[in-house]
Design a protein around this motif. Sequence first.
Motif, PDB file in Angstrom:
ATOM      1  N   GLY A 145       0.818  -1.211   0.000  1.00 31.42           N
ATOM      2  CA  GLY A 145       0.000   0.000   0.000  1.00 31.42           C
ATOM      3  C   GLY A 145       0.848   1.255   0.000  1.00 31.42           C
ATOM      4  N   SER A 146       1.963   1.236   0.743  1.00 29.91           N
ATOM      5  CA  SER A 146       2.882   2.382   0.754  1.00 29.91           C
ATOM      6  C   SER A 146       3.455   2.620  -0.634  1.00 29.91           C
ATOM      7  CB  SER A 146       4.022   2.125   1.749  1.00 29.91           C
ATOM      8  OG  SER A 146       3.525   1.992   3.061  1.00 29.91           O
ATOM      9  N   LEU A 147       3.830   1.530  -1.304  1.00 29.55           N
ATOM     10  CA  LEU A 147       4.386   1.655  -2.655  1.00 29.55           C
ATOM     11  C   LEU A 147       3.363   2.247  -3.623  1.00 29.55           C
ATOM     12  CD1 LEU A 147       6.786   1.083  -4.536  1.00 29.55           C
ATOM     13  CD2 LEU A 147       5.856  -1.213  -4.903  1.00 29.55           C
ATOM     14  N   LEU A 148       2.110   1.827  -3.494  1.00 26.26           N
ATOM     15  CA  LEU A 148       1.063   2.386  -4.349  1.00 26.26           C
ATOM     16  C   LEU A 148       0.907   3.882  -4.130  1.00 26.26           C
ATOM     17  CD1 LEU A 148      -1.862  -0.229  -4.294  1.00 26.26           C
ATOM     18  CD2 LEU A 148      -0.280   0.288  -6.161  1.00 26.26           C
ATOM     19  N   MET A 149       0.928   4.309  -2.872  1.00 24.16           N
ATOM     20  CA  MET A 149       0.796   5.734  -2.590  1.00 24.16           C
ATOM     21  C   MET A 149       1.956   6.525  -3.177  1.00 24.16           C
ATOM     22  SD  MET A 149      -0.489   8.498  -1.452  1.00 24.16           S
ATOM     23  CE  MET A 149      -1.946   8.071  -0.509  1.00 24.16           C
ATOM     24  N   VAL A 150       3.177   6.010  -3.042  1.00 25.38           N
ATOM     25  CA  VAL A 150       4.344   6.699  -3.585  1.00 25.38           C
ATOM     26  C   VAL A 150       4.219   6.846  -5.099  1.00 25.38           C
ATOM     27  CG1 VAL A 150       6.829   6.518  -3.976  1.00 25.38           C
ATOM     28  CG2 VAL A 150       5.892   6.029  -1.717  1.00 25.38           C
ATOM     29  N   LEU A 151       3.783   5.783  -5.779  1.00 25.07           N
ATOM     30  CA  LEU A 151       3.686   5.815  -7.238  1.00 25.07           C
ATOM     31  C   LEU A 151       2.509   6.656  -7.722  1.00 25.07           C
ATOM     32  CD1 LEU A 151       4.478   2.050  -8.010  1.00 25.07           C
ATOM     33  CD2 LEU A 151       6.033   4.008  -8.139  1.00 25.07           C
ATOM     34  N   ILE A 152       1.341   6.450  -7.109  1.00 24.33           N
ATOM     35  CA  ILE A 152       0.150   7.188  -7.541  1.00 24.33           C
ATOM     36  C   ILE A 152       0.227   8.652  -7.125  1.00 24.33           C
ATOM     37  CG2 ILE A 152      -2.359   7.361  -7.291  1.00 24.33           C
ATOM     38  CD1 ILE A 152      -2.410   4.324  -6.909  1.00 24.33           C
ATOM     39  N   GLY A 153       0.743   8.889  -5.919  1.00 22.12           N
ATOM     40  CA  GLY A 153       0.800  10.261  -5.415  1.00 22.12           C
ATOM     41  C   GLY A 153       1.628  11.196  -6.266  1.00 22.12           C
ATOM     42  N   THR A 261      15.839   2.897  12.518  1.00 18.61           N
ATOM     43  CA  THR A 261      15.370   4.247  12.211  1.00 18.61           C
ATOM     44  C   THR A 261      16.523   5.181  11.884  1.00 18.61           C
ATOM     45  OG1 THR A 261      15.386   4.817  14.579  1.00 18.61           O
ATOM     46  CG2 THR A 261      13.333   3.984  13.659  1.00 18.61           C
ATOM     47  N   VAL A 262      17.678   4.953  12.516  1.00 18.89           N
ATOM     48  CA  VAL A 262      18.830   5.839  12.307  1.00 18.89           C
ATOM     49  C   VAL A 262      19.357   5.722  10.890  1.00 18.89           C
ATOM     50  CG1 VAL A 262      21.190   6.341  13.002  1.00 18.89           C
ATOM     51  CG2 VAL A 262      19.469   5.797  14.732  1.00 18.89           C
ATOM     52  N   VAL A 263      19.596   4.485  10.440  1.00 20.33           N
ATOM     53  CA  VAL A 263      20.157   4.283   9.100  1.00 20.33           C
ATOM     54  C   VAL A 263      19.182   4.735   8.027  1.00 20.33           C
ATOM     55  CG1 VAL A 263      20.984   2.556   7.455  1.00 20.33           C
ATOM     56  CG2 VAL A 263      21.687   2.439   9.839  1.00 20.33           C
ATOM     57  N   GLN A 264      17.900   4.421   8.206  1.00 20.49           N
ATOM     58  CA  GLN A 264      16.917   4.853   7.217  1.00 20.49           C
ATOM     59  C   GLN A 264      16.779   6.365   7.193  1.00 20.49           C
ATOM     60  OE1 GLN A 264      13.509   2.426   8.356  1.00 20.49           O
ATOM     61  NE2 GLN A 264      13.921   1.024   6.662  1.00 20.49           N
ATOM     62  N   ASN A 279      18.950   9.798  -7.387  1.00 22.85           N
ATOM     63  CA  ASN A 279      17.891  10.704  -6.959  1.00 22.85           C
ATOM     64  C   ASN A 279      17.288  10.211  -5.649  1.00 22.85           C
ATOM     65  OD1 ASN A 279      15.426  12.109  -6.641  1.00 22.85           O
ATOM     66  ND2 ASN A 279      15.275  12.437  -8.850  1.00 22.85           N
ATOM     67  N   PRO A 280      17.246  11.059  -4.616  1.00 27.09           N
ATOM     68  CA  PRO A 280      16.660  10.630  -3.333  1.00 27.09           C
ATOM     69  C   PRO A 280      15.247  10.085  -3.486  1.00 27.09           C
ATOM     70  CG  PRO A 280      17.808  12.715  -3.068  1.00 27.09           C
ATOM     71  CD  PRO A 280      17.808  12.420  -4.539  1.00 27.09           C
ATOM     72  N   ARG A 281      14.495  10.614  -4.443  1.00 29.65           N
ATOM     73  CA  ARG A 281      13.138  10.112  -4.705  1.00 29.65           C
ATOM     74  C   ARG A 281      13.170   8.638  -5.130  1.00 29.65           C
ATOM     75  NH1 ARG A 281       9.527   7.737  -6.211  1.00 29.65           N
ATOM     76  NH2 ARG A 281       7.544   8.322  -7.145  1.00 29.65           N
ATOM     77  N   LYS A 282      14.181   8.267  -5.922  1.00 29.19           N
ATOM     78  CA  LYS A 282      14.314   6.877  -6.348  1.00 29.19           C
ATOM     79  C   LYS A 282      14.668   5.961  -5.166  1.00 29.19           C
ATOM     80  CE  LYS A 282      13.481   7.444 -10.714  1.00 29.19           C
ATOM     81  NZ  LYS A 282      12.235   6.867 -11.317  1.00 29.19           N
ATOM     82  N   MET A 283      15.429   6.505  -4.224  1.00 31.87           N
ATOM     83  CA  MET A 283      15.803   5.712  -3.066  1.00 31.87           C
ATOM     84  C   MET A 283      14.581   5.361  -2.231  1.00 31.87           C
ATOM     85  SD  MET A 283      18.389   4.203  -1.879  1.00 31.87           S
ATOM     86  CE  MET A 283      18.174   2.983  -0.610  1.00 31.87           C
ATOM     87  N   VAL A 284      13.619   6.272  -2.170  1.00 35.28           N
ATOM     88  CA  VAL A 284      12.376   5.987  -1.454  1.00 35.28           C
ATOM     89  C   VAL A 284      11.645   4.836  -2.130  1.00 35.28           C
ATOM     90  CG1 VAL A 284      10.118   6.904  -0.794  1.00 35.28           C
ATOM     91  CG2 VAL A 284      12.153   8.341  -0.587  1.00 35.28           C
ATOM     92  N   ASP A 285      11.601   4.850  -3.464  1.00 31.42           N
ATOM     93  CA  ASP A 285      10.958   3.767  -4.212  1.00 31.42           C
ATOM     94  C   ASP A 285      11.659   2.431  -3.943  1.00 31.42           C
ATOM     95  OD1 ASP A 285       9.313   5.667  -5.242  1.00 31.42           O
ATOM     96  OD2 ASP A 285      10.261   5.742  -7.217  1.00 31.42           O
ATOM     97  N   ILE A 286      12.994   2.461  -3.953  1.00 30.88           N
ATOM     98  CA  ILE A 286      13.773   1.242  -3.707  1.00 30.88           C
ATOM     99  C   ILE A 286      13.511   0.708  -2.308  1.00 30.88           C
ATOM    100  CG2 ILE A 286      16.116   0.342  -3.429  1.00 30.88           C
ATOM    101  CD1 ILE A 286      16.984   2.281  -5.646  1.00 30.88           C
TER     102      ILE A 286
END
Length: 473
Positions: A145-153, A261-264, A279-286
């Motif tokens: 569900g998180s992945l869907l929000m990132v992609l659709i959002g 939480t620290v490393v993330q 791109n930091p945005r791509k890292m969120v997707d990964i």
Amino acid sequence: MEDGRKLQYVVTCAVSILTSTMGFINTWATPMIRKFWLDEADFQFNDEETKLFFNITPIGLLVGTVFAGYICDKFGRRTTLLTATVIAAFGLIFTALSSAAWMLYVMQGLWTFSLGWKYIYMAEIVDPDIRGGLTLATRSMFHFGSLLMVLIGETVSYRAMNNWIIIAPLLSFAAIYPIPESPYYLLKVGLEEQARKEMSRLQENVGTEDIDTQFEKMKMLVTMEMQNSSSFFKFISNKRYRKALIITFGLKLFYILSGTTVVQGLYITILIEGDIKLNPRKMVDIDVAIKVGIGILSALLVDRVGRRILLLWSFIGCSLSIAVIALYFGVRDYYTQAIQAIGYVTFAAVIIFLISNSLGLASIKEIIEVELFPLNVRVMAVVTLYVFGGLGYPLHIGVREFENSAGRVSVFWTLAVISVLGFVFTYFVLPETKRKSLKEIQEMLRGDDNVSEQEMTTIQERTERFRDRVISG
């Protein structure tokens, strides 16, 4: 799909719809806050308001967890899941009408209603040999569900997303409403006939000796466990729960201190300083994609190889990956040109950390937290552990201060050592609970090898009386 278990798989699908919905709406901030920064929303949300927005999360989790625990204990596991969908929908009304920062604050506070109770529900309605896998499957759907929000959002406007997102909790409510209540809870509150009916539905094997024997074992277990005190003082002081407390609080503490939480929170900085052009945005997707994929893998493995093995490998992977990052930054200042040429090592280390963490540490500990405690204190234990988990937020601030005084390399080496200690703790203290019933787990913690002869005699006598009633009827 095995005979007699179809409803258990259907229930898993229903709970998965709920968890994917919660992952979807709880990741709302990832694409939507970015729209505020790019002035793509229809009102302003400045940096101070954004900071307050995220600071509401730990407060909401604390209040929501205590409130959810009360509902779970007094009104049932299924009712708690339904309440989660209603509260989410109510929060989305504020989202759809949002025209000021305070509306988003209310929304965020409502969305942090704890979902830890799905673990209790799944533990109590799923058979032991598939309990871990189906429970982790529902967790992986949260990340889906998180992945869907990132992609659709990223592709829809701020207002369009907020107007249509309320469909998700409505679908969840429709999925959860028909599922059965936990037979353990029904026995706990004295609804024996309804408990027998729900257990028969879950096994699809009504009226057989096997079902009756299982039900009598469950009834005896509930009766025995509910005879013990459920006060908070007895919970933390009674030696009956001491082993479970040491194991669960130990795992929770190592999870908090091992740097999840620290490393993330630092991986974008790690990649930038490692000279990785990403791109930091791509890292969120990964990050989210790894949680989905490895979550599914963990669900497939947990009932085959066991909880302990996955946790041990998780600690090993986390420790080695953090050690590589520490080593890289430790020698970078002395061999700048040579070390920057292999900066991709930091990217590989971050990926290994995310994979290792998702494989066991981030998920299996929550299954164990539910499995190890008896019915009379199960909800209290989950509430206490979730509140204890709130230490992760001040820890993140403390790590920042430690980094400023001792340096980032010292932080990473400390986290690596803590992961090693977590491995040692798991190896020597944690028992294996795969394919064990909740009753067998309690016997294992008490040191009992088998059901006592007296218990078996009582079960057989009750089974014979039940058979006689069926024949005479």
